[in-house]
Design an enzyme around this catalytic site. Structure first.
Site, PDB file in Angstrom:
ATOM      1  N   LYS A  22       0.842  -1.207   0.000  1.00 18.91           N
ATOM      2  CA  LYS A  22       0.000   0.000   0.000  1.00 18.91           C
ATOM      3  C   LYS A  22       0.872   1.251   0.000  1.00 18.91           C
ATOM      4  CE  LYS A  22      -1.713   1.777   3.969  1.00 18.91           C
ATOM      5  NZ  LYS A  22      -1.449   3.214   4.086  1.00 18.91           N
ATOM      6  N   ASN A  23       1.889   1.258   0.861  1.00 18.89           N
ATOM      7  CA  ASN A  23       2.685   2.477   1.016  1.00 18.89           C
ATOM      8  C   ASN A  23       3.611   2.755  -0.168  1.00 18.89           C
ATOM      9  OD1 ASN A  23       1.419   2.919   3.411  1.00 18.89           O
ATOM     10  ND2 ASN A  23       3.212   2.573   4.719  1.00 18.89           N
ATOM     11  N   CYS A 126      -4.950   8.485   9.756  1.00 16.81           N
ATOM     12  CA  CYS A 126      -4.976   7.812  11.051  1.00 16.81           C
ATOM     13  C   CYS A 126      -4.724   8.803  12.183  1.00 16.81           C
ATOM     14  CB  CYS A 126      -3.875   6.747  11.120  1.00 16.81           C
ATOM     15  SG  CYS A 126      -4.297   5.197  10.342  1.00 16.81           S
ATOM     16  N   ARG A 131       1.025  14.712  13.451  1.00 14.64           N
ATOM     17  CA  ARG A 131       1.437  14.572  12.050  1.00 14.64           C
ATOM     18  C   ARG A 131       1.397  15.901  11.285  1.00 14.64           C
ATOM     19  NH1 ARG A 131      -0.861   8.947   9.681  1.00 14.64           N
ATOM     20  NH2 ARG A 131       1.206   8.678   8.876  1.00 14.64           N
ATOM     21  N   PRO A 132       2.299  16.811  11.614  1.00 13.13           N
ATOM     22  CA  PRO A 132       2.313  18.111  10.932  1.00 13.13           C
ATOM     23  C   PRO A 132       2.846  18.015   9.495  1.00 13.13           C
ATOM     24  CG  PRO A 132       4.134  17.959  12.488  1.00 13.13           C
ATOM     25  CD  PRO A 132       3.358  16.682  12.600  1.00 13.13           C
ATOM     26  N   VAL A 133       2.849  19.158   8.797  1.00 14.98           N
ATOM     27  CA  VAL A 133       3.329  19.156   7.407  1.00 14.98           C
ATOM     28  C   VAL A 133       4.481  20.152   7.200  1.00 14.98           C
ATOM     29  CG1 VAL A 133       1.190  18.327   6.359  1.00 14.98           C
ATOM     30  CG2 VAL A 133       1.512  20.779   6.713  1.00 14.98           C
ATOM     31  N   ASP A 134       5.107  20.568   8.305  1.00 17.40           N
ATOM     32  CA  ASP A 134       6.171  21.572   8.196  1.00 17.40           C
ATOM     33  C   ASP A 134       7.317  21.126   7.280  1.00 17.40           C
ATOM     34  OD1 ASP A 134       6.395  19.656  10.323  1.00 17.40           O
ATOM     35  OD2 ASP A 134       8.177  20.693  11.035  1.00 17.40           O
ATOM     36  N   LEU A 135       7.635  19.843   7.290  1.00 15.78           N
ATOM     37  CA  LEU A 135       8.774  19.375   6.483  1.00 15.78           C
ATOM     38  C   LEU A 135       8.465  19.474   4.990  1.00 15.78           C
ATOM     39  CD1 LEU A 135       9.697  16.213   8.597  1.00 15.78           C
ATOM     40  CD2 LEU A 135      10.765  18.478   8.686  1.00 15.78           C
ATOM     41  N   VAL A 173      13.598  12.737   9.652  1.00 13.31           N
ATOM     42  CA  VAL A 173      13.308  11.826   8.537  1.00 13.31           C
ATOM     43  C   VAL A 173      11.793  11.723   8.341  1.00 13.31           C
ATOM     44  CG1 VAL A 173      13.499   9.458   7.680  1.00 13.31           C
ATOM     45  CG2 VAL A 173      15.377  10.467   8.996  1.00 13.31           C
ATOM     46  N   SER A 174      11.344  11.982   7.133  1.00 12.96           N
ATOM     47  CA  SER A 174       9.921  11.830   6.814  1.00 12.96           C
ATOM     48  C   SER A 174       9.777  11.102   5.484  1.00 12.96           C
ATOM     49  CB  SER A 174       9.236  13.194   6.728  1.00 12.96           C
ATOM     50  OG  SER A 174       8.007  13.087   6.025  1.00 12.96           O
ATOM     51  N   VAL A 175       9.020  10.019   5.524  1.00 13.45           N
ATOM     52  CA  VAL A 175       8.784   9.249   4.297  1.00 13.45           C
ATOM     53  C   VAL A 175       8.022  10.110   3.289  1.00 13.45           C
ATOM     54  CG1 VAL A 175       7.624   7.211   3.349  1.00 13.45           C
ATOM     55  CG2 VAL A 175       8.777   7.072   5.580  1.00 13.45           C
ATOM     56  N   ASP A 317       5.069   0.783  11.845  1.00 12.53           N
ATOM     57  CA  ASP A 317       3.846   0.142  11.340  1.00 12.53           C
ATOM     58  C   ASP A 317       3.724  -1.319  11.771  1.00 12.53           C
ATOM     59  OD1 ASP A 317       3.036   2.452  10.166  1.00 12.53           O
ATOM     60  OD2 ASP A 317       3.482   1.868   8.109  1.00 12.53           O
ATOM     61  N   ILE A 339       8.530   7.198  16.605  1.00 12.82           N
ATOM     62  CA  ILE A 339       8.127   7.935  15.390  1.00 12.82           C
ATOM     63  C   ILE A 339       6.870   8.777  15.627  1.00 12.82           C
ATOM     64  CG2 ILE A 339       7.573   7.741  12.912  1.00 12.82           C
ATOM     65  CD1 ILE A 339      10.268   6.511  13.456  1.00 12.82           C
ATOM     66  N   ARG A 409      -8.503  -0.446   5.014  1.00 11.69           N
ATOM     67  CA  ARG A 409      -7.632   0.547   4.384  1.00 11.69           C
ATOM     68  C   ARG A 409      -6.304  -0.077   3.975  1.00 11.69           C
ATOM     69  NH1 ARG A 409      -6.074   5.114   7.864  1.00 11.69           N
ATOM     70  NH2 ARG A 409      -4.846   5.436   6.006  1.00 11.69           N
TER      71      ARG A 409
HETATM   72  C1  UD1 Z   1       4.512   6.948   6.210  1.00  5.20           C
HETATM   73  C2  UD1 Z   1       3.655   5.710   6.086  1.00  5.20           C
HETATM   74  C3  UD1 Z   1       3.158   5.282   7.459  1.00  5.20           C
HETATM   75  C4  UD1 Z   1       4.330   5.080   8.408  1.00  5.20           C
HETATM   76  C5  UD1 Z   1       5.227   6.321   8.419  1.00  5.20           C
HETATM   77  C6  UD1 Z   1       6.502   6.134   9.231  1.00  5.20           C
HETATM   78  C7  UD1 Z   1       2.628   5.874   3.918  1.00  5.20           C
HETATM   79  C8  UD1 Z   1       1.384   6.057   3.114  1.00  5.20           C
HETATM   80  N1  UD1 Z   1       2.521   6.012   5.241  1.00  5.20           N
HETATM   81  O1  UD1 Z   1       3.683   7.965   6.750  1.00  5.20           O
HETATM   82  O2  UD1 Z   1       2.440   4.046   7.286  1.00  5.20           O
HETATM   83  O3  UD1 Z   1       3.850   4.861   9.714  1.00  5.20           O
HETATM   84  O4  UD1 Z   1       5.615   6.666   7.081  1.00  5.20           O
HETATM   85  O5  UD1 Z   1       7.210   5.041   8.745  1.00  5.20           O
HETATM   86  O6  UD1 Z   1       3.671   5.593   3.374  1.00  5.20           O
HETATM   87  N2  UD1 Z   1       6.538  14.797  10.478  1.00  5.20           N
HETATM   88  C9  UD1 Z   1       6.711  16.108  10.841  1.00  5.20           C
HETATM   89  N3  UD1 Z   1       6.507  17.063   9.879  1.00  5.20           N
HETATM   90  C10 UD1 Z   1       6.169  16.741   8.600  1.00  5.20           C
HETATM   91  C11 UD1 Z   1       6.019  15.391   8.237  1.00  5.20           C
HETATM   92  C12 UD1 Z   1       6.214  14.426   9.222  1.00  5.20           C
HETATM   93  O7  UD1 Z   1       7.028  16.426  11.980  1.00  5.20           O
HETATM   94  O8  UD1 Z   1       6.008  17.659   7.782  1.00  5.20           O
HETATM   95  C13 UD1 Z   1       6.744  13.764  11.521  1.00  5.20           C
HETATM   96  C14 UD1 Z   1       5.515  12.892  11.758  1.00  5.20           C
HETATM   97  O9  UD1 Z   1       4.599  13.519  12.627  1.00  5.20           O
HETATM   98  C15 UD1 Z   1       6.147  11.672  12.377  1.00  5.20           C
HETATM   99  C16 UD1 Z   1       7.483  11.565  11.625  1.00  5.20           C
HETATM  100  O10 UD1 Z   1       7.714  12.856  11.053  1.00  5.20           O
HETATM  101  O11 UD1 Z   1       6.410  11.890  13.732  1.00  5.20           O
HETATM  102  C17 UD1 Z   1       7.519  10.530  10.518  1.00  5.20           C
HETATM  103  O12 UD1 Z   1       6.403  10.699   9.696  1.00  5.20           O
HETATM  104  P1  UD1 Z   1       6.447  10.382   8.137  1.00  5.20           P
HETATM  105  O13 UD1 Z   1       7.631   9.552   7.828  1.00  5.20           O
HETATM  106  O14 UD1 Z   1       6.274  11.670   7.403  1.00  5.20           O
HETATM  107  O15 UD1 Z   1       5.129   9.521   7.969  1.00  5.20           O
HETATM  108  P2  UD1 Z   1       4.169   9.474   6.720  1.00  5.20           P
HETATM  109  O16 UD1 Z   1       4.931   9.718   5.476  1.00  5.20           O
HETATM  110  O17 UD1 Z   1       2.957  10.276   6.991  1.00  5.20           O
END
Ligand code: UD1
Length: 430
Positions: A22-23, A126, A131-135, A173-175, A317, A339, A409
């Site tokens: 899925k991811n 979820c 889960r902010p979007v600053d990055l 690190v953010s995926v 996960d 995380i 999902r």
């Molecule tokens: C993806 C996966 C999710 C998995 C997560 C961590 C998908 C569809 N989802 O979610 O299943 O649990 O990776 O392996 O692939 N963060 C910030 N600011 C940002 C973005 C993220 O602070 O702008 C934080 C998040 O709150 C969290 C951490 O970074 O604490 C990691 O999140 P992130 O790797 O971004 O997770 P997702 O990509 O949403």
């Protein structure tokens, strides 16, 4: 509303086909917005999140056809889906659509790169932390985007002439932010270097697909990714990699019940750390020609401590599922979540089945118990919900998991896959 009823006590024996991830499927589908040509994805899992993203991409102008011929894969079916987005007809991703699934926010990258603008609702998904979007914002701003937040929406515009390649090091690190920045940079002017990039296999899968589309991405899978911008991308055909979270989940289910199962169509190297933890808990795990064999017979479950971490660490996960397994260990284990700050909602539900877990900050202490007893429980998020299924497989009597839309999902044909291996699991519709 559907519920899943599990009658515990049976071992698992047989073959479980592992679906496409899925991811990986979600960002790959979103990458189709980068080209006016057709992107064909094979091995796409049939999941509620995929269907939701199909609606969102359709809203932007993608023409999507699901192959009539379903690809037979073991006892399951994977789908081949064609995405063609000749023109982006709408650069807005509305709240009604984005609020249902966080990953749909990621359309911001391709829309901005191809059309020079995007208006995307702040995400939902979820409830596992803030889960902010600053990055995302900082990464896209580094490429020259102007970003404003207004009434719950992010309005992003590229400079005249398009995004500009840059060097940017993520502070965390953010995926998702790695996916988005990588996609946006493929069509930027010049070269982009992403530092502290996520190293998850799904990032590598996206990079491989982007390269098949004509992008110039190197370094995916390491913490530094370099993208040389190109003027346009073409179509491609790409196969979605196997789901390592589904793989780990079923491996833990077998470790929990005992038995002997082949997880077919998957790859052990996608989840070394998790498999090692399951081995230490007492299961034997060996690679086979078609996937992985998981085997546990006789011996009990040993307590194992884990700490979640970005790849290649133990995946967040799989944290809930591992906690499910540890509830029946013959000792005390600790699980630390690093995380997400609110990812222990399964604890109180596991307690309803008789688990003994105490929380202290981000660490759960699990005192293994000799038996669990079935009870009605509630799914709280995607991965948490399947930890309740794992516990239910060994609980005495019936466990009924409500709010199974969380499971739908991310887990394709869960009841069918488990039932074929001897579990008693059924979907109950009220
Ligand atoms: C993806 C996966 C999710 C998995 C997560 C961590 C998908 C569809 N989802 O979610 O299943 O649990 O990776 O392996 O692939 N963060 C910030 N600011 C940002 C973005 C993220 O602070 O702008 C934080 C998040 O709150 C969290 C951490 O970074 O604490 C990691 O999140 P992130 O790797 O971004 O997770 P997702 O990509 O949403």
């Amino acid at each position: 509303m559907d519920r899943i009823r599990i009658t515990g006590g049976n071992e698992l024996h047989g073959i479980i086909p592992i679906s496409g991830a899925k991811n990986a499927a979600l960002p790959l589908m979103i990458a189709s917005l980068l080209t006016d040509d057709t992107l064909t994805l094979e091995n796409v899992p049939h999941l509620a999140d995929v269907e939701q993203l199909i609606r969102i991409l359709g809203n932007h102008g993608a023409d999507i056809s699901v192959n009539g011929r379903r690809e037979r894969q073991g006892e399951s079916y994977a789908r081949t889906i064609h995405f063609t987005c000749r023109n982006i007809v709408d650069t807005t991703a509305p709240y009604e659509l984005v609020s249902k699934m966080r990953a749909s926010f990621w359309v911001i990258g391709p829309l901005l790169a191809r059309e020079g603008r995007a208006r995307v609702s702040l995400p939902g998904g979820c409830a596992i932390g803030t889960r902010p979007v600053d990055l995302f914002i900082e990464g896209l701003a580094a490429l020259g985007a102007n970003i404003e937040i207004d009434s719950g929406y992010i309005n992003a515009t590229a400079p005249t002439g398009g995004l500009i390649g840059a060097r940017y090091v993520f502070p965390k690190v953010s995926v998702g932010a790695t996916h988005v920045m990588m996609m946006a940079a493929t069509l930027a002017n010049g070269t982009t270097t992403i530092g502290n990039a996520a190293r998850e296999p799904e990032v590598v899968d996206l990079a491989n697909c982007l390269n098949a589309m004509g992008a110039k991405v190197t370094g995916a899978g390491t913490s530094t990714i370099t993208i040389e911008g190109v003027t346009s991308l073409s179509g491609a055909r790409h196969r979605v990699l196997p789901d390592r979270i589904e793989t780990g989940t079923y491996a833990m289910a077998v470790a929990m019940t005992g038995g002997d199962v082949i997880l077919e169509g998957t790859d052990a190297s996608l989840l070394d750390t998790a498999l090692e933890a399951i081995r230490r808990a007492g299961a034997e795990i060996t690679p086979t020609e078609t996937g992985i064999r998981v085997y546990r017979n006789g011996g009990g479950i040993k307590p194992v401590d884990v700490v979640t971490d970005p790849f290649p660490g133990f995946p967040t996960d799989l944290q809930a599922q591992f906690m499910g397994l540890m509830t029946r260990s013959n000792g005390v284990s600790h699980i630390t979540e690093t995380i997400f700050e609110n990812r222990f909602m399964h604890v109180q539900e596991l307690a309803r089945l008789g688990a003994r877990i105490t929380l202290s900050g981000q660490t759960a202490k699990i005192e293994g118990v000799p038996r669990l007893k079935g009870a009605p429980v509630m799914a709280t998020d995607l991965r948490a919900s399947v930890s309740l299924v794992i516990a239910g497989l060994v609980a005495e009597g019936d466990t009924t998991v409500s709010r199974v839309y969380h499971l739908d999902r991310g887990f394709e044909r869960l009841e069918e896959k488990l039932t074929r291996c001897g579990a008693i699991v059924e979907r109950v519709t009220d």
